[in-house]
Design an enzyme around this catalytic site. Sequence first.
Site, PDB file in Angstrom:
ATOM      1  N   SER A  22      51.054  37.683  20.786  1.00  0.00           N
ATOM      2  CA  SER A  22      51.624  37.969  22.102  1.00  0.00           C
ATOM      3  C   SER A  22      53.131  37.719  22.099  1.00  0.00           C
ATOM      4  CB  SER A  22      50.948  37.098  23.175  1.00  0.00           C
ATOM      5  OG  SER A  22      50.967  35.736  22.785  1.00  0.00           O
ATOM      6  N   ASN A 109      46.220  25.994  25.269  1.00  0.00           N
ATOM      7  CA  ASN A 109      45.586  26.414  26.516  1.00  0.00           C
ATOM      8  C   ASN A 109      46.217  25.754  27.743  1.00  0.00           C
ATOM      9  OD1 ASN A 109      44.016  27.724  24.692  1.00  0.00           O
ATOM     10  ND2 ASN A 109      42.142  26.538  25.066  1.00  0.00           N
ATOM     11  N   THR A 154      52.585  58.372  66.701  1.00  0.00           N
ATOM     12  CA  THR A 154      51.241  58.005  66.245  1.00  0.00           C
ATOM     13  C   THR A 154      50.666  59.307  65.701  1.00  0.00           C
ATOM     14  OG1 THR A 154      50.164  58.493  68.357  1.00  0.00           O
ATOM     15  CG2 THR A 154      50.956  56.233  68.058  1.00  0.00           C
ATOM     16  N   HIS A 155      49.885  59.243  64.653  1.00  0.00           N
ATOM     17  CA  HIS A 155      49.360  60.452  63.989  1.00  0.00           C
ATOM     18  C   HIS A 155      50.493  61.371  63.529  1.00  0.00           C
ATOM     19  CE1 HIS A 155      45.516  59.344  66.002  1.00  0.00           C
ATOM     20  NE2 HIS A 155      46.326  59.043  66.997  1.00  0.00           N
ATOM     21  N   SER A 276      69.536  68.197  41.687  1.00  0.00           N
ATOM     22  CA  SER A 276      68.565  68.963  40.917  1.00  0.00           C
ATOM     23  C   SER A 276      69.284  69.672  39.773  1.00  0.00           C
ATOM     24  CB  SER A 276      67.907  69.993  41.837  1.00  0.00           C
ATOM     25  OG  SER A 276      67.446  71.096  41.094  1.00  0.00           O
ATOM     26  N   LYS A 282      70.559  70.821  46.220  1.00  0.00           N
ATOM     27  CA  LYS A 282      69.639  69.715  46.478  1.00  0.00           C
ATOM     28  C   LYS A 282      70.310  68.340  46.499  1.00  0.00           C
ATOM     29  CE  LYS A 282      65.794  69.772  47.054  1.00  0.00           C
ATOM     30  NZ  LYS A 282      64.642  69.860  46.143  1.00  0.00           N
ATOM     31  N   ASN A 284      68.345  64.761  46.734  1.00  0.00           N
ATOM     32  CA  ASN A 284      66.978  64.239  46.822  1.00  0.00           C
ATOM     33  C   ASN A 284      66.940  62.717  47.001  1.00  0.00           C
ATOM     34  OD1 ASN A 284      65.922  66.827  46.361  1.00  0.00           O
ATOM     35  ND2 ASN A 284      66.057  66.549  44.140  1.00  0.00           N
ATOM     36  N   GLU A 289      61.467  57.692  46.485  1.00  0.00           N
ATOM     37  CA  GLU A 289      60.236  58.233  45.891  1.00  0.00           C
ATOM     38  C   GLU A 289      59.762  57.361  44.732  1.00  0.00           C
ATOM     39  OE1 GLU A 289      60.574  62.633  45.251  1.00  0.00           O
ATOM     40  OE2 GLU A 289      62.422  62.331  46.362  1.00  0.00           O
ATOM     41  N   TYR A 316      38.971  28.445  28.638  1.00  0.00           N
ATOM     42  CA  TYR A 316      39.926  29.448  28.162  1.00  0.00           C
ATOM     43  C   TYR A 316      39.220  30.504  27.307  1.00  0.00           C
ATOM     44  CZ  TYR A 316      43.728  31.788  25.774  1.00  0.00           C
ATOM     45  OH  TYR A 316      44.575  32.755  25.296  1.00  0.00           O
ATOM     46  N   GLN A 321      45.128  36.126  27.571  1.00  0.00           N
ATOM     47  CA  GLN A 321      46.459  36.490  27.077  1.00  0.00           C
ATOM     48  C   GLN A 321      46.938  37.795  27.731  1.00  0.00           C
ATOM     49  OE1 GLN A 321      47.685  35.699  22.925  1.00  0.00           O
ATOM     50  NE2 GLN A 321      47.628  37.923  22.660  1.00  0.00           N
ATOM     51  N   LYS A 324      49.674  38.190  30.961  1.00  0.00           N
ATOM     52  CA  LYS A 324      51.136  38.129  31.020  1.00  0.00           C
ATOM     53  C   LYS A 324      51.824  39.463  31.248  1.00  0.00           C
ATOM     54  CE  LYS A 324      50.712  35.185  27.771  1.00  0.00           C
ATOM     55  NZ  LYS A 324      49.520  34.532  28.377  1.00  0.00           N
TER      56      LYS A 324
HETATM   57  N1  ARG Z   1      48.957  33.323  23.503  1.00  0.00           N
HETATM   58  C1  ARG Z   1      47.895  32.696  24.213  1.00  0.00           C
HETATM   59  C2  ARG Z   1      47.856  33.225  25.644  1.00  0.00           C
HETATM   60  O1  ARG Z   1      48.774  33.864  26.015  1.00  0.00           O
HETATM   61  C3  ARG Z   1      48.118  31.218  24.268  1.00  0.00           C
HETATM   62  C4  ARG Z   1      46.865  30.404  24.282  1.00  0.00           C
HETATM   63  C5  ARG Z   1      46.093  30.659  23.051  1.00  0.00           C
HETATM   64  N2  ARG Z   1      45.008  29.756  22.892  1.00  0.00           N
HETATM   65  C6  ARG Z   1      44.081  29.982  21.984  1.00  0.00           C
HETATM   66  N3  ARG Z   1      43.167  29.104  21.863  1.00  0.00           N
HETATM   67  N4  ARG Z   1      44.037  31.090  21.304  1.00  0.00           N
HETATM   68  O2  ARG Z   1      46.908  33.045  26.358  1.00  0.00           O
END
Ligand code: ARG
Length: 455
Positions: A22, A109, A154-155, A276, A282, A284, A289, A316, A321, A324
């Site tokens: 990650s 974790n 309204t509407h 455009s 144009k 825009n 949007e 966990y 992961q 994120k």
């Molecule tokens: N990169 C992991 C995450 O984002 C960190 C925790 C990993 N823990 C493990 N036991 N593999 O969640």
Amino acid sequence: MKLWGGRFQKNTDRLLDDFHSSISFDQRLYKYDITGSIAHAKMLARVGVISDREAEQIVAGLKAILADIEAGSVEFDVAFEDIHMNVEQLLIQRIGDVGKKLHTARSRNDQVALDIRMFMKDEIKQIQQLLKELRETLLNIAEQNKDTVMPGYTHLQRAQPVTLAHHLLAYVQMFERDSERLQDCYKRTDVMPLGSGALAGTTFPLDRQFVARELGFSKISENSMDAVSDRDFAVEFCSAAALIMMHLSRFCEEIILWSSAEFSFIELDDSYSTGSSIMPQKKNPDPAELIRGKSGRVYGDLMTLLTMLKGLPMAYNKDMQEDKEALFDAVDTVKKCLMVFKPMVATMKVKKENMAAAAGGGFTNATDLADYLVQKGVPFRRAHEIVGRAVLYCIQRGKTLAEMSLAEYRELHPGIEEDVYTAISVEQCVRARKVAGAPAPEAVQAAIDAARSRL
Ligand code: ARG
């Protein structure tokens, strides 16, 4: 060798290194990861698990790594999976065996849970600040447009006259609620999970309150299994973010409609419009949007988190992961949209005459004519019917209620007098709506003052 390589006889496949790492995205957590580690090392010394000297070496090493990352001189390695192990590996490379003591009484974790919470606390504050600035901008525009009459719909059919100020204040309310929701989410984010270990706490006598104080958390988590598996705060954030995007998107939809030739209520500034490649005429409303379009991404981020979490057994699981990228995307999208939206509305030109003209058509004063009859003693339901007939009469003759003669009015109801014309002027329709929360300029001023005092 991997930091966890002891029980393995073979290296992981290169494909797996890429797949399960990650670091490409969680490296943005580096500052929180290192700050958290510094607090953890100090605490380990405080409770006597490592010596003061060792803690000093670890802290100095971590600070140097932080400075180098900030200077751009650190290369992360996918083989070390994530930001946590990359930093730990760098520390060991730099300070040797003492560095191997940092991860005592800690797991990735609880470490990752800490990092995300610290990150989210900062981001929530920043987004609240952006919302505050947007509310200020809207209140300033409202202040200048308390008498700018426009049709309320309204509407999407013209309904009753309002003012631009009143219309904008509706959005101020929405953005205020958004900020409250973030505040509420902040409370549950502001919980320090370190000390939960992998899932079952630790055998070492940690001072968790000390770590919480060092890192500016108001409390510590109460259950180690919950602490490492809880991402409710991330879901709550994405849900608050989805609502912000929904509000921005509705506002953008109106800006897009209002800048069409058919409405022509506003004109966006050249610096917030685009042209455009084929049609030379144009202009825009692209930014509006795009914001409307980006609401979908943030709804998707919320769905990603809910779906990722729904089948996870305690505690966990690596699925987590996946939290994120969704979270980062929601944070980045909301911030960018708020940053663009504010100057876009601050610079738009309001075409007051067109708004007023639109408010004067479409029989937006019909309710006021009925209210006038009620004041003359006609029961409302009867007044509604009389005015309904008057509207039909006008439509058939191509005129407005204001263009009916007194003689024509008297045919409708003998009680109608000359003062009907003032009563049904759009300005009067607005001025008469003085009840709290209504569009009369005094009521709007009170609402502006109240909203400002809450800022
Ligand atoms: N990169 C992991 C995450 O984002 C960190 C925790 C990993 N823990 C493990 N036991 N593999 O969640």
